[in-house]
Design a protein around this motif. Structure first.
Motif, PDB file in Angstrom:
ATOM      1  N   LEU A  63     -49.706  30.582  -5.880  1.00 29.06           N
ATOM      2  CA  LEU A  63     -51.054  30.560  -5.314  1.00 29.06           C
ATOM      3  C   LEU A  63     -51.189  29.338  -4.415  1.00 29.06           C
ATOM      4  O   LEU A  63     -50.976  28.213  -4.857  1.00 29.06           O
ATOM      5  CB  LEU A  63     -52.103  30.513  -6.427  1.00 29.06           C
ATOM      6  N   LEU A  81     -51.759  34.383  -2.345  1.00 27.90           N
ATOM      7  CA  LEU A  81     -50.457  34.395  -3.012  1.00 27.90           C
ATOM      8  C   LEU A  81     -49.377  34.423  -1.940  1.00 27.90           C
ATOM      9  O   LEU A  81     -49.457  35.207  -0.996  1.00 27.90           O
ATOM     10  CB  LEU A  81     -50.350  35.636  -3.906  1.00 27.90           C
ATOM     11  N   TYR A 127     -52.552  40.865 -13.805  1.00 30.72           N
ATOM     12  CA  TYR A 127     -51.758  39.687 -13.472  1.00 30.72           C
ATOM     13  C   TYR A 127     -51.187  39.044 -14.730  1.00 30.72           C
ATOM     14  O   TYR A 127     -51.679  39.245 -15.839  1.00 30.72           O
ATOM     15  CB  TYR A 127     -52.596  38.661 -12.688  1.00 30.72           C
TER      16      TYR A 127
END
Length: 135
Positions: A63, A81, A127
């Motif tokens: 990130l 990302l 995620y």
């Protein structure tokens, strides 16, 4: 002048010494991108640059940024990302924050890619945060 064929460039040696020289002459950003690409390949995820609109994917990366940006009056947590090939916007609608979602954190995200204003976006993905010890 006569056209004299030029000798073809010899292929670069691919030995350990050559790789060491390449690493020493590369920028920090290039090295990080290369490392992220290797990590993506090792984890069996799709490269972000290979993702197309409406495709269901599983991607991994780091990130770069995390921001709170409202969309149509609803809070939305947005993160960029990056896997070394291309950026991907990851958006969690209705969330102001998520524990562990912070710049520099590695994660694996899966869902359906959408294109918005020429950028790849993944809305409300599943995620998995990568362990901090691997960073």
């Amino acid at each position: 002048m006569s056209a004299v064929p030029r000798p073809e460039k010899a292929e670069r040696p691919s030995g350990r010494f050559r790789r060491m020289l390449d690493r020493l002459s590369s920028s920090q950003q290039d090295l990080e991108s290369e490392e992220l690409q290797e990590d993506s390949q090792a984890s069996g995820c799709t490269r972000i640059s290979d993702c197309t609109d409406r495709q269901i994917v599983k991607v991994t990366g780091t990130l770069r940024t995390v921001t709170l940006r409202p969309r149509a009056g609803v809070p939305a947590l947005e993160a960029e990302l990056f896997d070394g090939t291309a950026p991907l916007d990851v958006v969690w609608l209705g969330r102001r924050s998520i524990v562990g979602i912070e710049p520099g954190r590695k994660l694996i995200a899966s869902g359906r890619i959408a294109m918005s204003h020429g950028r790849r976006v993944l809305f409300n993905p599943k995620y998995e945060l990568r362990p901090l010890g691997k960073e």
